[in-house]
Design an enzyme around this catalytic site. Sequence first.
Site, PDB file in Angstrom:
ATOM      1  N   TYR A 199      16.975   1.407  26.158  1.00  0.00           N
ATOM      2  CA  TYR A 199      16.870   2.668  25.553  1.00  0.00           C
ATOM      3  C   TYR A 199      16.137   2.816  24.434  1.00  0.00           C
ATOM      4  O   TYR A 199      16.264   3.829  23.647  1.00  0.00           O
ATOM      5  CB  TYR A 199      18.441   3.464  25.671  1.00  0.00           C
ATOM      6  CG  TYR A 199      19.029   3.518  27.045  1.00  0.00           C
ATOM      7  CD1 TYR A 199      18.193   4.236  28.000  1.00  0.00           C
ATOM      8  CD2 TYR A 199      20.299   3.358  27.124  1.00  0.00           C
ATOM      9  CE1 TYR A 199      18.830   4.688  29.060  1.00  0.00           C
ATOM     10  CE2 TYR A 199      20.697   3.674  28.464  1.00  0.00           C
ATOM     11  CZ  TYR A 199      20.273   4.260  29.436  1.00  0.00           C
ATOM     12  OH  TYR A 199      20.791   4.444  30.648  1.00  0.00           O
ATOM     13  N   GLU A 228      11.775  -3.893  33.078  1.00  0.00           N
ATOM     14  CA  GLU A 228      13.207  -3.845  33.470  1.00  0.00           C
ATOM     15  C   GLU A 228      13.924  -4.688  34.234  1.00  0.00           C
ATOM     16  O   GLU A 228      15.145  -5.310  34.005  1.00  0.00           O
ATOM     17  CB  GLU A 228      13.516  -2.220  33.886  1.00  0.00           C
ATOM     18  CG  GLU A 228      13.152  -1.491  32.535  1.00  0.00           C
ATOM     19  CD  GLU A 228      13.449   0.210  32.992  1.00  0.00           C
ATOM     20  OE1 GLU A 228      13.949   0.544  34.010  1.00  0.00           O
ATOM     21  OE2 GLU A 228      13.230   1.145  32.016  1.00  0.00           O
ATOM     22  N   ARG A 242      12.907   7.115  42.196  1.00  0.00           N
ATOM     23  CA  ARG A 242      12.890   8.033  41.187  1.00  0.00           C
ATOM     24  C   ARG A 242      13.276   9.484  41.973  1.00  0.00           C
ATOM     25  O   ARG A 242      14.092  10.226  41.490  1.00  0.00           O
ATOM     26  CB  ARG A 242      11.562   8.252  40.326  1.00  0.00           C
ATOM     27  CG  ARG A 242      11.350   7.489  39.207  1.00  0.00           C
ATOM     28  CD  ARG A 242      12.785   7.548  38.064  1.00  0.00           C
ATOM     29  NE  ARG A 242      12.400   8.549  37.045  1.00  0.00           N
ATOM     30  CZ  ARG A 242      12.730   8.868  36.094  1.00  0.00           C
ATOM     31  NH1 ARG A 242      13.896   7.985  35.482  1.00  0.00           N
ATOM     32  NH2 ARG A 242      12.682   9.640  35.232  1.00  0.00           N
ATOM     33  N   HIS A 293      20.851   4.828  36.490  1.00  0.00           N
ATOM     34  CA  HIS A 293      19.458   4.655  35.971  1.00  0.00           C
ATOM     35  C   HIS A 293      18.403   4.293  36.989  1.00  0.00           C
ATOM     36  O   HIS A 293      18.792   3.647  37.826  1.00  0.00           O
ATOM     37  CB  HIS A 293      19.593   3.583  34.944  1.00  0.00           C
ATOM     38  CG  HIS A 293      18.262   2.992  34.452  1.00  0.00           C
ATOM     39  ND1 HIS A 293      17.345   3.889  33.540  1.00  0.00           N
ATOM     40  CD2 HIS A 293      17.354   1.998  34.687  1.00  0.00           C
ATOM     41  CE1 HIS A 293      16.102   3.309  33.375  1.00  0.00           C
ATOM     42  NE2 HIS A 293      16.152   2.159  34.130  1.00  0.00           N
ATOM     43  N   ASN A 349      25.171  10.771  34.405  1.00  0.00           N
ATOM     44  CA  ASN A 349      24.017  11.259  35.629  1.00  0.00           C
ATOM     45  C   ASN A 349      23.966  10.126  36.632  1.00  0.00           C
ATOM     46  O   ASN A 349      23.010   9.851  37.214  1.00  0.00           O
ATOM     47  CB  ASN A 349      22.842  11.614  35.128  1.00  0.00           C
ATOM     48  CG  ASN A 349      21.981  10.615  34.488  1.00  0.00           C
ATOM     49  OD1 ASN A 349      22.396   9.596  34.186  1.00  0.00           O
ATOM     50  ND2 ASN A 349      21.019  10.939  33.833  1.00  0.00           N
ATOM     51  N   PHE A 405      22.075  11.705  20.285  1.00  0.00           N
ATOM     52  CA  PHE A 405      22.959  11.439  21.631  1.00  0.00           C
ATOM     53  C   PHE A 405      23.105   9.899  21.751  1.00  0.00           C
ATOM     54  O   PHE A 405      23.893   9.406  22.467  1.00  0.00           O
ATOM     55  CB  PHE A 405      22.672  12.167  22.551  1.00  0.00           C
ATOM     56  CG  PHE A 405      21.274  12.079  23.234  1.00  0.00           C
ATOM     57  CD1 PHE A 405      21.150  10.819  23.988  1.00  0.00           C
ATOM     58  CD2 PHE A 405      20.301  12.662  22.967  1.00  0.00           C
ATOM     59  CE1 PHE A 405      19.814  10.649  24.600  1.00  0.00           C
ATOM     60  CE2 PHE A 405      19.023  12.584  23.810  1.00  0.00           C
ATOM     61  CZ  PHE A 405      18.928  11.422  24.426  1.00  0.00           C
ATOM     62  N   THR A 448      16.848  14.096  35.050  1.00  0.00           N
ATOM     63  CA  THR A 448      17.931  13.637  34.049  1.00  0.00           C
ATOM     64  C   THR A 448      19.203  14.530  34.132  1.00  0.00           C
ATOM     65  O   THR A 448      20.254  14.059  34.345  1.00  0.00           O
ATOM     66  CB  THR A 448      17.439  13.571  32.886  1.00  0.00           C
ATOM     67  OG1 THR A 448      16.029  12.863  32.915  1.00  0.00           O
ATOM     68  CG2 THR A 448      18.174  12.717  31.735  1.00  0.00           C
ATOM     69  N   LYS A 496      25.886   3.777  36.668  1.00  0.00           N
ATOM     70  CA  LYS A 496      26.582   3.785  35.675  1.00  0.00           C
ATOM     71  C   LYS A 496      28.001   3.873  35.506  1.00  0.00           C
ATOM     72  O   LYS A 496      28.628   4.039  36.538  1.00  0.00           O
ATOM     73  CB  LYS A 496      25.768   5.014  34.870  1.00  0.00           C
ATOM     74  CG  LYS A 496      24.445   4.998  34.671  1.00  0.00           C
ATOM     75  CD  LYS A 496      23.873   6.100  33.787  1.00  0.00           C
ATOM     76  CE  LYS A 496      22.206   6.161  33.436  1.00  0.00           C
ATOM     77  NZ  LYS A 496      21.889   7.165  32.837  1.00  0.00           N
ATOM     78  N   ARG A 499      21.541  12.133  42.127  1.00  0.00           N
ATOM     79  CA  ARG A 499      22.324  13.174  40.676  1.00  0.00           C
ATOM     80  C   ARG A 499      22.342  14.406  41.012  1.00  0.00           C
ATOM     81  O   ARG A 499      23.363  15.160  40.899  1.00  0.00           O
ATOM     82  CB  ARG A 499      21.257  12.928  39.819  1.00  0.00           C
ATOM     83  CG  ARG A 499      21.218  11.872  38.855  1.00  0.00           C
ATOM     84  CD  ARG A 499      19.864  11.721  37.922  1.00  0.00           C
ATOM     85  NE  ARG A 499      19.842  10.475  37.133  1.00  0.00           N
ATOM     86  CZ  ARG A 499      18.914  10.182  36.201  1.00  0.00           C
ATOM     87  NH1 ARG A 499      17.861  10.786  36.073  1.00  0.00           N
ATOM     88  NH2 ARG A 499      18.995   9.119  35.604  1.00  0.00           N
TER      89      ARG A 499
END
Length: 161
Positions: A56, A133, A92, A122, A119, A64, A98, A16, A109
């Site tokens: 998303y 994805e 993950r 993804h 964070n 948000f 998150t 990100k 993270r």
Amino acid sequence: MAGEKGVKEQTLVLIKPDAIQRGLIGKIVDRFEVKGLKLAGLKMMTLDEAILREHYAHIADKPFFPGLAKFMQSTPVIALCWEGLDVVDTVRRITGITKAREAEAGSIRGDFAMSVSCNVIHASDSTENAEKEVSRFFKVDELFSYDKSEYMHVYAEDELS
Ligand code: IDP
Ligand code: MG
């Protein structure tokens, strides 16, 4: 027991904008490489409204979301497709929860971020979403299949079949 895709299971990671700004690309890629995962695809891209809304969709009606969309468009992102045995769950776990400031130490993270929205990466949250994805972010000819000689040391023989 491994999923039906075995060592060819794939998952999507996005690095990100906060990680790009903070110079964390190499450190993040390193975490996955040293774990023993195989890189099947990697590219830098800007995210338009359409891909963000699709990616998303599960949070598009949250208050948000506009701020998150602005953040995700503030720099290009780096998309990575990682491959390996149970790779979706494994990535993950390496990613952490998150809310980064509460993420487990040792996770990406947990080690590199403090925010809920900023964070650093993804990661796909299920094998079903991972398939969607990966094909959302990569064209067929942007994904590579090759032998990784290291695999004979990463996995036991019966796990490779
Ligand atoms: P995940 O990235 O851990 O799977 P999701 O619930 O799928 O978390 O949310 C996607 C992304 O939306 C998060 O990584 C984070 O950047 C952002 N996000 C989620 N919840 C919030 C929130 O409450 N405030 C701000 N941003 C959020
Ligand atoms: Mg998610």
